[in-house]
Design an enzyme around this catalytic site. Structure first.
Site, PDB file in Angstrom:
ATOM      1  N   LYS A  18      -4.672  -5.804 -24.662  1.00  0.00           N
ATOM      2  CA  LYS A  18      -5.423  -7.024 -25.000  1.00  0.00           C
ATOM      3  C   LYS A  18      -5.479  -7.196 -26.528  1.00  0.00           C
ATOM      4  CE  LYS A  18      -9.723  -4.370 -24.730  1.00  0.00           C
ATOM      5  NZ  LYS A  18     -10.868  -3.995 -23.873  1.00  0.00           N
ATOM      6  N   ARG A  21     -22.041  -6.129 -18.147  1.00  0.00           N
ATOM      7  CA  ARG A  21     -21.177  -6.979 -18.944  1.00  0.00           C
ATOM      8  C   ARG A  21     -20.306  -7.821 -18.016  1.00  0.00           C
ATOM      9  NH1 ARG A  21     -16.747  -4.539 -23.172  1.00  0.00           N
ATOM     10  NH2 ARG A  21     -15.724  -4.055 -21.189  1.00  0.00           N
ATOM     11  N   TYR A  35     -15.959  -9.246 -58.651  1.00  0.00           N
ATOM     12  CA  TYR A  35     -17.105 -10.122 -58.392  1.00  0.00           C
ATOM     13  C   TYR A  35     -18.423  -9.374 -58.528  1.00  0.00           C
ATOM     14  CZ  TYR A  35     -14.166 -13.844 -56.450  1.00  0.00           C
ATOM     15  OH  TYR A  35     -13.258 -14.844 -56.264  1.00  0.00           O
ATOM     16  N   MET A  91     -10.951 -11.777 -51.423  1.00  0.00           N
ATOM     17  CA  MET A  91     -10.261 -12.326 -50.254  1.00  0.00           C
ATOM     18  C   MET A  91      -8.831 -11.798 -50.145  1.00  0.00           C
ATOM     19  SD  MET A  91      -9.514 -16.288 -49.238  1.00  0.00           S
ATOM     20  CE  MET A  91     -11.232 -16.767 -49.282  1.00  0.00           C
TER      21      MET A  91
HETATM   22  C1  LIG Z   1     -10.814  -2.633 -23.649  1.00  0.00           C
HETATM   23  C2  LIG Z   1     -10.967  -2.073 -22.282  1.00  0.00           C
HETATM   24  C3  LIG Z   1     -10.310  -0.889 -21.906  1.00  0.00           C
HETATM   25  C4  LIG Z   1      -9.615  -0.001 -22.907  1.00  0.00           C
HETATM   26  O1  LIG Z   1     -10.627   0.694 -23.615  1.00  0.00           O
HETATM   27  P1  LIG Z   1     -10.310   1.772 -24.767  1.00  0.00           P
HETATM   28  O2  LIG Z   1     -11.638   2.291 -25.137  1.00  0.00           O
HETATM   29  O3  LIG Z   1      -9.662   0.992 -25.854  1.00  0.00           O
HETATM   30  O4  LIG Z   1      -9.409   2.794 -24.189  1.00  0.00           O
HETATM   31  C5  LIG Z   1     -10.346  -0.497 -20.580  1.00  0.00           C
HETATM   32  N1  LIG Z   1     -11.041  -1.226 -19.670  1.00  0.00           N
HETATM   33  C6  LIG Z   1     -11.727  -2.346 -19.993  1.00  0.00           C
HETATM   34  C7  LIG Z   1     -12.471  -3.084 -18.952  1.00  0.00           C
HETATM   35  C8  LIG Z   1     -11.722  -2.799 -21.304  1.00  0.00           C
HETATM   36  O5  LIG Z   1     -12.408  -3.908 -21.632  1.00  0.00           O
END
Ligand SMILES: *Cc1c(COP(=O)(O)O)cnc(C)c1O
Length: 348
Positions: free
Chosen positions: A35, A130, A244, A292
């Protein structure tokens, strides 16, 4: 060239997957989470390298990521979508053969009505609050859902990076209560869960951060090196300030290098004066605030002026840099941004 170079070692990603696959144990399938564009490192290239190394299942956050990934890895691998089946996703899920992890009764209704017979999985909430069905909802829906043949049942651990946290065992127990008698492949563990031991592994593991060299997988091979070119150097007299706000002042006559990357490239301002850069293995402290597009670095102690300094390297991992900004390696990686020249080693 003023652009910084992000070196990404795909052989290290593959080696990390192989190590996590070995830890997952025999008979357990190890997938790969790609992802957020492969945690900022390029989902297509990472996934192609992993596919070649034997990965047959990928996980993404949203259907659009899955659609793009399908073009990169071809028709065979399974692509699971954590956000499930959102309104408007049906054509994409169908045409690109994506497997949504259904999270709610609403998503189940949408999926069974719009795509009857299309593969899906179920996400259960075992305490993270979640995503996924709560135990009561699952109890009410499971007969109907099981009649539609889910291909995977999963949940996610909230505290897996803390092995002694009581929530791990509580979530494991809740997951078993909800799934022990289903006869459907199960998945509970991301990187942290893999390290908790075999009882957390079930049928499929889902590592993300460990593939990319991040904690809590302490044995991970480093994947990234970020080399930032030096644009200019100047001598700064004792008492003069840099950057800055004039927040850094020279305690002695100093040499300041100005480097071409900044907070717009994910080198977040919060790392402040804590972070260092490296000339080979010699640390050089930041001098003044992150701009930046620019960093100012104290190189007074170097005997020669380098053409670049590394801010991510074996001497300073994503987790080290994260610590100096009071965040986590995940945020450093996914913030790296589009301006770097990305150089890949390993096949892609
Ligand atoms: C992002 C995610 C993972 C991977 O988690 P890591 O801690 O990066 O290994 C696995 N399962 C779900 C549901 C996630 O959101």
């Amino acid at each position: 060239m003023g652009t910084a170079t992000l070196h990404i070692d795909l052989n290290a990603v593959v080696a990390n997957w192989q190590a996590l696959n070995a830890l997952s144990g025999p008979g357990v399938e190890t997938g790969a989470v790609v992802k957020a564009d492969g945690y900022g490192l390029g989902a297509g290239k990472v996934a192609r390298a992993l596919h070649r190394a034997g990965v047959r299942r990928f996980f993404v956050a949203v259907a659009e990521e899955g659609a793009a990934l399908r073009q990169d890895i071809g028709p065979e691998p399974v692509i699971c979508v954590f956000s499930g089946h959102m309104a408007g996703d049906a054509d994409m899920l169908h045409d690109l053969n994506l497997t949504p992890m259904l999270n709610s009764i609403e998503q189940m209704t949408r999926h069974f009505e719009s795509l009857p017979g299309q593969r899906f999985g179920v996400q259960l909430d075992t305490g993270m609050n979640r995503l996924g069905l709560e135990p009561m909802e699952w109890a009410a829906a499971r007969a109907i859902v099981m009649a539609q043949n889910p291909t995977l049942v999963m949940s996610h651990l909230a505290c897996a990076d803390e092995p002694d946290h009581p929530m791990n065992a509580a979530q494991l127990s809740a997951f078993r209560d909800m799934t022990d008698d289903l006869g459907v492949p199960r998945s509970l563990s991301a990187t942290g869960g893999i390290l908790l031991g075999a009882e957390y592994h079930f049928d499929i593991t889902r590592p993300g951060i460990g593939l990319y060299g991040g904690a809590p997988f302490a044995e991970a091979a480093p994947v990234v090196r970020l080399a930032v070119p030096l644009i200019q150097t100047r001598d700064v007299a004792q008492g003069e300030t840099v950057g800055y706000g004039g927040s850094w002042s020279a305690e002695e006559p100093s040499v300041i290098a100005t480097l071409s990357a900044g907070y717009a490239d994910g080198l977040i301002r919060a790392m402040g004066n804590e972070a260092v850069l490296f000339a080979d293995d010699i640390p050089c402290p930041l001098a003044g605030r992150v701009s930046m597009d620019l960093l100012t670095v104290d190189i007074t102690h170097l005997t020669r002026i380098p053409d670049h300094l590394d801010i991510l390297c074996t001497a300073q991992t994503v987790d080290d840099l994260a610590a100096s900004a009071n965040t986590i390696g995940y945020e450093i990686l996914t913030s790296l941004g589009p301006r770097y020249q990305r150089r890949y080693t390993g096949v892609c």
